[in-house]
Design an enzyme around this catalytic site. Structure first.
Site, PDB file in Angstrom:
ATOM      1  N   ARG A 103       0.997  -1.332  -0.095  1.00  0.00           N
ATOM      2  CA  ARG A 103       0.141  -0.058  -0.208  1.00  0.00           C
ATOM      3  C   ARG A 103       0.710   1.312   0.397  1.00  0.00           C
ATOM      4  NH1 ARG A 103      -5.494   1.181   3.384  1.00  0.00           N
ATOM      5  NH2 ARG A 103      -5.870  -0.468   1.389  1.00  0.00           N
ATOM      6  N   HIS A 130      -7.483   1.349  -6.420  1.00  0.00           N
ATOM      7  CA  HIS A 130      -7.141   0.145  -5.424  1.00  0.00           C
ATOM      8  C   HIS A 130      -8.063  -1.502  -6.059  1.00  0.00           C
ATOM      9  CE1 HIS A 130      -7.569  -1.331  -1.461  1.00  0.00           C
ATOM     10  NE2 HIS A 130      -8.511  -0.186  -0.683  1.00  0.00           N
ATOM     11  N   GLN A 133     -10.218  -4.320  -4.137  1.00  0.00           N
ATOM     12  CA  GLN A 133     -10.966  -3.827  -3.148  1.00  0.00           C
ATOM     13  C   GLN A 133     -12.549  -3.650  -4.426  1.00  0.00           C
ATOM     14  OE1 GLN A 133     -12.599  -2.240  -0.393  1.00  0.00           O
ATOM     15  NE2 GLN A 133     -14.251  -2.639  -0.841  1.00  0.00           N
ATOM     16  N   ASP A 225     -17.040   7.112  -2.120  1.00  0.00           N
ATOM     17  CA  ASP A 225     -15.688   7.097  -1.218  1.00  0.00           C
ATOM     18  C   ASP A 225     -15.325   8.578  -0.232  1.00  0.00           C
ATOM     19  OD1 ASP A 225     -13.350   6.411  -0.102  1.00  0.00           O
ATOM     20  OD2 ASP A 225     -12.072   6.324  -1.679  1.00  0.00           O
ATOM     21  N   CYS A 265     -16.379   1.652   0.037  1.00  0.00           N
ATOM     22  CA  CYS A 265     -15.290   0.618   0.082  1.00  0.00           C
ATOM     23  C   CYS A 265     -14.763   0.648   1.896  1.00  0.00           C
ATOM     24  CB  CYS A 265     -13.723   1.307  -0.243  1.00  0.00           C
ATOM     25  SG  CYS A 265     -13.283   2.950   0.016  1.00  0.00           S
ATOM     26  N   ARG A 293     -13.813  -9.232   0.962  1.00  0.00           N
ATOM     27  CA  ARG A 293     -11.996  -8.762   0.581  1.00  0.00           C
ATOM     28  C   ARG A 293     -11.336  -9.838   0.746  1.00  0.00           C
ATOM     29  NH1 ARG A 293     -10.002  -3.429   1.115  1.00  0.00           N
ATOM     30  NH2 ARG A 293      -8.402  -4.942   0.302  1.00  0.00           N
TER      31      ARG A 293
HETATM   32  N1  NVA Z   1      -9.857   6.284  -1.749  1.00  0.00           N
HETATM   33  C1  NVA Z   1      -9.613   5.720  -0.148  1.00  0.00           C
HETATM   34  C2  NVA Z   1      -9.309   4.761  -0.110  1.00  0.00           C
HETATM   35  C3  NVA Z   1      -9.661   4.113   1.092  1.00  0.00           C
HETATM   36  C4  NVA Z   1      -9.435   3.219   0.757  1.00  0.00           C
HETATM   37  C5  NVA Z   1      -8.167   6.661  -0.003  1.00  0.00           C
HETATM   38  O1  NVA Z   1      -7.491   6.435  -0.830  1.00  0.00           O
HETATM   39  O2  NVA Z   1      -7.685   7.109   1.048  1.00  0.00           O
HETATM   40  N1   CP Z   2     -11.828  -0.568   1.880  1.00  0.00           N
HETATM   41  C1   CP Z   2     -10.405  -0.587   2.559  1.00  0.00           C
HETATM   42  O1   CP Z   2      -8.972  -0.488   1.554  1.00  0.00           O
HETATM   43  O2   CP Z   2     -10.000  -0.298   3.732  1.00  0.00           O
HETATM   44  P1   CP Z   2      -8.207   0.091   4.878  1.00  0.00           P
HETATM   45  O3   CP Z   2      -7.841   0.862   4.374  1.00  0.00           O
HETATM   46  O4   CP Z   2      -8.935  -0.194   6.031  1.00  0.00           O
HETATM   47  O5   CP Z   2      -7.596  -0.889   4.314  1.00  0.00           O
END
Ligand code: NVA
Ligand code: CP
Length: 308
Positions: A103, A130, A133, A225, A265, A293
């Site tokens: 990540r 992502h 997801q 989101d 998500c 997930r």
């Molecule tokens: N768009 C959000 C998704 C989190 C799972 C982020 O990148 O923070």
């Molecule tokens: N939806 C998602 O990826 O959640 P986290 O940021 O908690 O991993």
């Protein structure tokens, strides 16, 4: 050694491969015991430069349930945090582990990791995509409707990583996608173009608009989101202003199909991008989505490892 099978964007699975992974996810969910030793002796390294609840726990638990082991590697604790290059980190870690998940902020970072890795690399979220997801999202939609092809997903909010992966993944699945963003927060135009081409191949359409009401018209699934993603925290106030009128609330859901589901998500900000009434209401499928997930990523790990 043959090239490892990376998973960095939803574009990397063909229609048939996507079908294969989703069918496997369904089997893994129905009969987890059948896969208890599928990855025995294998280790997953998980690099996190950003926070996570779902991704971290579902990958770690998923690997354990497949008979393997997962290592949590915080970006602050490994030498990347002190300037060791991604290329060196990748070459070293792939001598120890069988699979990497990362990540990151810049999508380039996960690409760089993959370029130098001799083991498969999975994108656990970058600023641009992502995809893990969206595998879970597609599994959830298919569970609710019994199919994906011909369905219509509407995404309302920021043109961010979620919007991009939904565009690519849903269009590839033979769905139509409508995206409503505020002006100045549009999706990456190259990704929209690619999604349009995928959708057209199935006689479906991808539309980008500025009106949430227009996007959700005739939608089977309504998705939103957060307005400020990880790394954009200082823009929170500005974004809250820019996205006025973009809350997914009961009035907006009423414009979608009667049996439409609500997806997010997570984490969610009730009272911003979604009302509490919708988020916790009867149309919401958010906790099935979060659960999936686990199943979808177990299937993905089996697929990239060539184990199923
Ligand atoms: N768009 C959000 C998704 C989190 C799972 C982020 O990148 O923070
Ligand atoms: N939806 C998602 O990826 O959640 P986290 O940021 O908690 O991993």
């Amino acid at each position: 050694m043959s090239n490892p099978r990376h998973f960095l964007t939803m574009d990397e699975l063909t229609y048939d491969e996507q079908r294969h992974v989703l069918a496997l996810a369904k089997k893994v969910k129905r009969d987890p015991a059948a896969y208890r030793s599928a990855l025995t002796g294998k280790t997953l390294g998980m690099i996190f430069q950003k926070k996570s609840t779902r991704t971290r726990v579902s990958f770690e638990v998923g690997m354990y349930q497949l008979g393997g082991h997962a290592l949590f590697l915080s970006g602050n604790d490994i030498q990347i945090g002190r300037g060791e290059t991604i290329a060196d980190t990748s070459r070293v870690l792939s001598r120890y582990v069988d699979l990497l998940m990362a990540r990151v902020y810049g999508h380039d970072d996960v690409e760089e990791l993959a370029r130098y890795s001799s083991v498969p690399v999975i994108n656990g979220l970058s600023d641009l995509h992502h995809p893990c997801q969206v595998l879970a999202d597609l599994q959830t939609i298919e569970e609710r409707f019994g199919r994906l092809e011909g369905l219509h997903l509407a995404y309302v909010g920021d043109g961010n990583n979620m919007a991009h992966s939904l565009l690519l993944g849903c269009a590839r699945a033979g769905m139509s996608v409508s995206v409503a963003t505020a002006r100045g927060y549009e999706c990456n135009p190259e990704i929209v173009t690619r999604a349009k081409a995928h959708a057209a191949a199935y006689g479906q359409v991808v539309r980008t608009v500025y009106s949430p009401a227009e996007a959700v018209e005739g939608a089977d699934a309504v998705y939103t989101d957060v307005w400020a993603s990880m790394g954009q925290e200082e823009e929170q106030e500005k974004r809250v202003k820019a996205f006025q009128g973009f809350e997914v609330n009961a009035a907006l859901m009423a414009r979608a199909n009667e049996n439409a589901i609500f997806l997010h998500c997570l984490p969610a900000h009730r009272g911003e991008e979604v009302s509490a009434e919708v988020c916790d209401g009867p149309q919401s499928a958010i906790f099935d989505e979060a659960e999936n997930r686990l199943h979808a990523q177990k299937a993905l790990m089996l697929f990239v490892m060539g184990a199923a």
